[in-house]
Structure formats: C-alpha cells, structure tokens
Write a protein that holds these residues in place. Sequence first.
Motif: not given
Length: 154
Positions: A27, A52, A55-59, A62
């Motif tokens: 990341q 994203k 890494e589509p789950q990144a918030k 993150t």
Amino acid sequence: MHSNNHASIINDIELVCKKRNVKLTNQRRLVLEIMLQAKKAMSAYDLLDLLKQDEPQAKPPTIYRALEFLIEQGFIHKVESSNSYIICPHFSHPNHISILFICDNCKQILEKNNHEIEHQLQQLANQSHFMIKHSIIEIHGLCPSCASSTNLTS
Ligand SMILES: [Zn+2]
Ligand SMILES: [Zn+2]
C-alpha cells in the motif's frame, strides 16, 4: 520523467527502508507510485480515489496511515497551506529543512533546500534551546510560466 525513473526512485526508497528496518508495504509503495506519476501535490482524497483502482477496499484511514508513515520517514512532505502532499526529492537526507515554492495559479510546487538557511535556522533554534524536529517553509507566488502569462485575472 519515465516510469524507469519512478522504478529507480522506488528502489532507492526501498533501500532506505531496509537500512532503517522499516517495511515499505504494498500500500505504501502504491501511494508513492501514484504520487510519482502525478508529479504534483495531491490531497488525501485524490490519492484515495487513485489507490482504490488497485485496492478497492481502501478507506480514508488506509491512506492516512500510509501518508503518516511516508511523512515520518521523510519520503513525502505535507503542504499545510494547501492540505496536500508531495514527494520529497531529497528523501535520503531526512533532516533537511524543505523550502516549498508554491504556485498559486497552477499549484505546482518546487522543493529547494539550502544549507545556509538550514544553518541559520539551526543557530536561531540553538539560541532558544529549541529542538527542531521538522520544518517546512511554504512560500506562495507564481511559477515562471504563470508569471509570464499576462492575462492573470484573480
Ligand atoms: Zn524534502
Ligand atoms: Zn504556475
């Protein structure tokens, strides 16, 4: 700047991480790659949007955690006046004082450092027994190409 160049910068950063015994996670590396490709200051949300894609789950946490690590290691700087982040071209020399010339028109940022200014600030700090941890001097104005375009209306 070509992607080869980006790869070699990332390699150099990786070496610095190994020496310091810290980990450049996937990341953190992606965030660096995005910043190198953008070649300009970016906000955390711009970075998150691009992260994203890989890494589509990144918030938001993150991205903030990755940025915090990269700032701590001196690979990037936070530009307070525009609430954005830039890659530091002098990352192997972590204790430098960075002088940022920020163009208010095109938002381009040029980082410079100067040993004389560093030395003088250090002397000022010593006089006050102040321990400098990090310092960034932000200077606003116009870059050469914006300064030469005459029709600036603001
Ligand atoms: Zn720097
Ligand atoms: Zn400009």
